[in-house]
Enzyme design. Structure first.
Site, PDB file in Angstrom:
ATOM      1  N   HIS A 138      63.423  -1.828  -4.215  1.00 31.64           N
ATOM      2  CA  HIS A 138      61.979  -1.849  -3.988  1.00 31.64           C
ATOM      3  C   HIS A 138      61.251  -1.547  -5.295  1.00 31.64           C
ATOM      4  CE1 HIS A 138      58.188   0.516  -2.983  1.00 31.64           C
ATOM      5  NE2 HIS A 138      57.915  -0.720  -2.618  1.00 31.64           N
ATOM      6  N   SER A 139      60.277  -2.371  -5.646  1.00 31.81           N
ATOM      7  CA  SER A 139      59.412  -2.142  -6.794  1.00 31.81           C
ATOM      8  C   SER A 139      60.245  -1.921  -8.058  1.00 31.81           C
ATOM      9  CB  SER A 139      58.494  -0.953  -6.492  1.00 31.81           C
ATOM     10  OG  SER A 139      57.438  -0.866  -7.407  1.00 31.81           O
ATOM     11  N   PHE A 140      60.138  -0.755  -8.704  1.00 32.11           N
ATOM     12  CA  PHE A 140      60.914  -0.477  -9.909  1.00 32.11           C
ATOM     13  C   PHE A 140      62.414  -0.642  -9.655  1.00 32.11           C
ATOM     14  CE2 PHE A 140      63.305   2.583 -12.518  1.00 32.11           C
ATOM     15  CZ  PHE A 140      62.970   2.132 -13.785  1.00 32.11           C
ATOM     16  N   SER A 164      58.996  -6.850  -5.611  1.00 32.66           N
ATOM     17  CA  SER A 164      59.513  -6.626  -6.948  1.00 32.66           C
ATOM     18  C   SER A 164      59.899  -7.948  -7.596  1.00 32.66           C
ATOM     19  CB  SER A 164      60.731  -5.693  -6.891  1.00 32.66           C
ATOM     20  OG  SER A 164      61.167  -5.362  -8.183  1.00 32.66           O
ATOM     21  N   HIS A 317      52.371  -2.653  -0.473  1.00 34.41           N
ATOM     22  CA  HIS A 317      53.512  -2.499  -1.380  1.00 34.41           C
ATOM     23  C   HIS A 317      54.674  -1.751  -0.733  1.00 34.41           C
ATOM     24  CE1 HIS A 317      55.458  -2.619  -5.222  1.00 34.41           C
ATOM     25  NE2 HIS A 317      55.494  -1.297  -5.357  1.00 34.41           N
TER      26      HIS A 317
END
Length: 344
Positions: A138-140, A164, A317
């Protein structure tokens, strides 16, 4: 928080794993009033030179492994609502990055750079003796998963990106690279000089601070993240994460368009990108330039062809936490789909 359920028996091949409960797991149940996730198998610690990497596992020990990577300043509880809804014939391991959650902090003087987290993924896969597995980030965590999949392409069969992309491409931010490098060095030096103790905050203040700084996280999900992200002391809570970790841009490695194209051609995995309708652009700033994102998506389509799919779903997000049922349907189908031969 309720202590983890009885640890499942772990085969001898997991000898590098330390099966100990972390004291930071205790004492938060009445404080945060969040129930433990269903079907959790165990809490594990993987030995590394600076201490340990904490993980939690679900599913079947005999199933195909899926390593799950959380976002910046989050922790493995980020997956507590999603993984129990996924097919349980897989073996899911969610790790806390170094300096996050219940994992050890890096040694004094050692910075937290993007490549360090890619290195952690390799250490975890080595400790678990995995030669080939799937990655979900997820994301980073997705950018770390993506870069690992390009550096070790033969090891990753499927790559799932939750809000991402597989690397950081931002032509605006790259102009600030030297500023970020300077700020990162000065931030660490300041912390080392001041040596202030961690702030003790009441549970309610801690939760409200999290929700204020991250409007995409709802109250229930915020409590989940704080379960693993804080420790209880006599007068309140303290954050577990290393204070040297401040802003993600201080540790990012930005790729040029030319390097991004070279990197993507190394990718062998089948890739699923789940994009939320109110995600990405509204996380850091509403006027964020979306052109680098569109460039990356088009590059994935062009190079990977049938090995790439993108699905847009309503949410923000943190859609994998806020609306896990919908995300689980998409991810579950992708994990169970039969692979096709990579495009030549």
């Amino acid at each position: 928080m309720k202590a983890p359920r009885t640890l499942a028996s772990v085969p001898a091949v997991l000898s590098p794993v330390l099966q100990k409960r972390d004291p930071r797991l205790h004492g938060l149940r009445n404080l945060l009033r969040a129930a433990p996730p269903a079907s959790l198998l165990s809490e594990l610690k993987l030995a590394v030179p600076w201490g340990h990497i904490a993980t939690k596992t679900w599913g079947s020990l005999k199933g195909h492994p899926v390593l799950c990577l959380h976002g910046w300043l989050d922790n493995a509880n980020s997956f507590d609502r999603l993984i129990p809804l996924l097919p349980q014939n897989f073996y899911y391991v969610a790790m806390d990055f170094g300096g996050h959650g219940l994992s050890s902090h890096y040694a004094p003087g050692v910075p937290y750079y993007y490549q360090n987290f890619v290195n952690e993924v390799r250490r975890v896969s080595a400790a678990l003796k995995w030669n080939r597995f799937s990655l979900m980030g997820h994301s980073f965590g997705g950018t770390v998963a993506g870069m690992f999949s390009c550096v070790f392409p033969e090891m990753v069969d499927k790559l799932i990106l939750l809000e991402s992309v597989p690397f950081i491409l931002d032509i605006n931010e790259i102009n600030n690279m030297l500023t970020y490098r300077r700020r990162a060095i000065e931030h660490v030096l300041q912390l080392e000089t001041n040596q202030k103790p961690s702030m003790v905050i009441s549970p309610e203040e801690m939760l409200q601070g999290l929700l204020k700084n991250n409007t995409h996280v709802g109250e229930e999900c915020g409590k989940l993240l704080l379960q693993r992200g804080t420790s209880q002391v006599a007068s309140g809570l303290v954050l577990n994460r290393d204070r040297r970790i401040a802003w993600p841009e201080l540790g990012f490695d930005y790729l040029s368009r030319e390097l991004a194209q070279l990197v993507i051609h190394k990718l062998q995995a089948h890739v699923l990108l789940i994009k939320a309708t109110q995600g990405f652009s509204s996380v850091r700033r509403e006027d964020m330039d979306m052109e680098p994102l569109l460039f990356t998506i088009n590059l994935l389509r062009t190079v990977l062809k049938e090995r790439f799919q993108i699905v847009e779903t309503p949410g923000n997000h943190y859609v994998h936490m806020n609306k896990p049922q919908k995300v689980a349907e998409i991810v579950g189908a992708f994990l169970q789909a039969q692979e096709v031969a990579p495009a030549s």
